[in-house]
Design a protein around this motif. Structure first.
Motif, PDB file in Angstrom:
ATOM      1  N   ILE A 171       0.331  -1.989   1.978  1.00  0.00           N
ATOM      2  CA  ILE A 171      -1.014  -2.178   2.853  1.00  0.00           C
ATOM      3  C   ILE A 171      -0.413  -3.545   3.428  1.00  0.00           C
ATOM      4  CG2 ILE A 171      -3.375  -2.695   3.201  1.00  0.00           C
ATOM      5  CD1 ILE A 171      -3.806  -0.309   1.123  1.00  0.00           C
ATOM      6  N   LYS A 172      -0.189  -4.671   2.531  1.00  0.00           N
ATOM      7  CA  LYS A 172       0.001  -5.833   3.306  1.00  0.00           C
ATOM      8  C   LYS A 172       1.191  -6.327   4.002  1.00  0.00           C
ATOM      9  CE  LYS A 172      -1.995  -8.538  -0.741  1.00  0.00           C
ATOM     10  NZ  LYS A 172      -1.782  -9.353  -2.009  1.00  0.00           N
ATOM     11  N   ARG A 173       2.221  -5.297   3.542  1.00  0.00           N
ATOM     12  CA  ARG A 173       3.344  -5.440   4.460  1.00  0.00           C
ATOM     13  C   ARG A 173       3.111  -5.009   5.733  1.00  0.00           C
ATOM     14  NH1 ARG A 173       6.286  -1.991   1.456  1.00  0.00           N
ATOM     15  NH2 ARG A 173       6.538  -3.335  -0.199  1.00  0.00           N
ATOM     16  N   LYS A 174       2.266  -3.794   5.744  1.00  0.00           N
ATOM     17  CA  LYS A 174       2.078  -3.187   7.151  1.00  0.00           C
ATOM     18  C   LYS A 174       1.106  -3.936   8.024  1.00  0.00           C
ATOM     19  CE  LYS A 174       2.565   1.723   5.791  1.00  0.00           C
ATOM     20  NZ  LYS A 174       1.727   3.139   5.272  1.00  0.00           N
ATOM     21  N   ALA A 175       0.439  -4.735   7.391  1.00  0.00           N
ATOM     22  CA  ALA A 175      -0.669  -5.610   8.143  1.00  0.00           C
ATOM     23  C   ALA A 175       0.259  -6.759   8.661  1.00  0.00           C
ATOM     24  CB  ALA A 175      -1.690  -6.172   7.226  1.00  0.00           C
ATOM     25  N   PRO A 227      -1.755   4.068 -13.227  1.00  0.00           N
ATOM     26  CA  PRO A 227      -2.694   3.772 -11.854  1.00  0.00           C
ATOM     27  C   PRO A 227      -2.605   2.308 -11.405  1.00  0.00           C
ATOM     28  CG  PRO A 227      -4.063   5.115 -13.412  1.00  0.00           C
ATOM     29  CD  PRO A 227      -2.601   4.755 -14.156  1.00  0.00           C
ATOM     30  N   LEU A 228      -2.608   1.368 -12.582  1.00  0.00           N
ATOM     31  CA  LEU A 228      -2.455   0.012 -12.136  1.00  0.00           C
ATOM     32  C   LEU A 228      -1.203  -0.252 -11.225  1.00  0.00           C
ATOM     33  CD1 LEU A 228      -3.673  -1.537 -15.376  1.00  0.00           C
ATOM     34  CD2 LEU A 228      -4.966  -1.221 -13.510  1.00  0.00           C
ATOM     35  N   ILE A 229      -0.044   0.228 -11.807  1.00  0.00           N
ATOM     36  CA  ILE A 229       1.141   0.037 -11.287  1.00  0.00           C
ATOM     37  C   ILE A 229       1.128   0.570  -9.843  1.00  0.00           C
ATOM     38  CG2 ILE A 229       3.625   0.746 -11.287  1.00  0.00           C
ATOM     39  CD1 ILE A 229       3.723   0.307 -14.188  1.00  0.00           C
ATOM     40  N   ARG A 230       0.670   1.691  -9.681  1.00  0.00           N
ATOM     41  CA  ARG A 230       0.647   2.606  -8.447  1.00  0.00           C
ATOM     42  C   ARG A 230      -0.510   1.650  -7.281  1.00  0.00           C
ATOM     43  NH1 ARG A 230       1.757   6.792  -5.504  1.00  0.00           N
ATOM     44  NH2 ARG A 230       0.022   7.869  -4.112  1.00  0.00           N
ATOM     45  N   ARG A 231      -1.439   1.209  -7.818  1.00  0.00           N
ATOM     46  CA  ARG A 231      -2.325   0.239  -7.259  1.00  0.00           C
ATOM     47  C   ARG A 231      -1.548  -0.852  -6.505  1.00  0.00           C
ATOM     48  NH1 ARG A 231      -5.486  -3.930  -7.211  1.00  0.00           N
ATOM     49  NH2 ARG A 231      -7.402  -3.975  -6.145  1.00  0.00           N
ATOM     50  N   LYS A 232      -0.862  -1.517  -7.367  1.00  0.00           N
ATOM     51  CA  LYS A 232      -0.071  -2.663  -6.978  1.00  0.00           C
ATOM     52  C   LYS A 232       0.958  -2.375  -5.860  1.00  0.00           C
ATOM     53  CE  LYS A 232       2.865  -6.464  -8.665  1.00  0.00           C
ATOM     54  NZ  LYS A 232       3.322  -6.688  -7.369  1.00  0.00           N
ATOM     55  N   GLY A 233       1.435  -1.170  -6.219  1.00  0.00           N
ATOM     56  CA  GLY A 233       2.572  -0.819  -4.843  1.00  0.00           C
ATOM     57  C   GLY A 233       1.645  -0.367  -3.602  1.00  0.00           C
ATOM     58  N   LEU A 234       0.479   0.155  -3.826  1.00  0.00           N
ATOM     59  CA  LEU A 234      -0.158   0.520  -2.554  1.00  0.00           C
ATOM     60  C   LEU A 234      -0.714  -0.816  -1.725  1.00  0.00           C
ATOM     61  CD1 LEU A 234      -2.205   3.507  -3.656  1.00  0.00           C
ATOM     62  CD2 LEU A 234      -0.334   3.601  -2.130  1.00  0.00           C
ATOM     63  N   VAL A 235      -1.334  -1.689  -2.705  1.00  0.00           N
ATOM     64  CA  VAL A 235      -1.503  -2.856  -2.056  1.00  0.00           C
ATOM     65  C   VAL A 235      -0.503  -3.735  -1.341  1.00  0.00           C
ATOM     66  CG1 VAL A 235      -2.662  -5.467  -2.681  1.00  0.00           C
ATOM     67  CG2 VAL A 235      -3.745  -3.395  -3.556  1.00  0.00           C
ATOM     68  N   ASP A 236       0.629  -3.815  -1.738  1.00  0.00           N
ATOM     69  CA  ASP A 236       2.065  -4.412  -1.439  1.00  0.00           C
ATOM     70  C   ASP A 236       2.303  -3.383   0.173  1.00  0.00           C
ATOM     71  OD1 ASP A 236       1.842  -6.121  -3.483  1.00  0.00           O
ATOM     72  OD2 ASP A 236       3.678  -5.121  -4.458  1.00  0.00           O
TER      73      ASP A 236
END
Length: 59
Positions: A48-52, A37-46
């Motif tokens: 979201i930042k890229r889309k923003a 889950p930590l790895i998945r969370r990091k990927g999701l945050v990245d």
């Protein structure tokens, strides 16, 4: 103490390979349940930042 020596403890009365492999597999599963889950969370945050950033660049 239930065992005469540390070697007897490791051997577990000839059940050692089964007991220690069960502990090892359990440890691997628990660690995977913590790390995945930590790895998945990091990927999701990245993502979201890229889309923003992309949306700001379009504005």
């Amino acid at each position: 103490m239930a065992f005469e020596s540390f070697a007897d403890f490791i051997a577990m009365g000839k059940h050692g390979p089964y007991v220690w492999s069960a502990y090892g597999i359990t440890l691997v599963v628990v660690l995977a349940n913590i790390v995945a889950p930590l790895i998945r969370r990091k990927g999701l945050v990245d993502d979201i930042k890229r889309k923003a950033r992309r949306e700001q660049a379009e504005s």
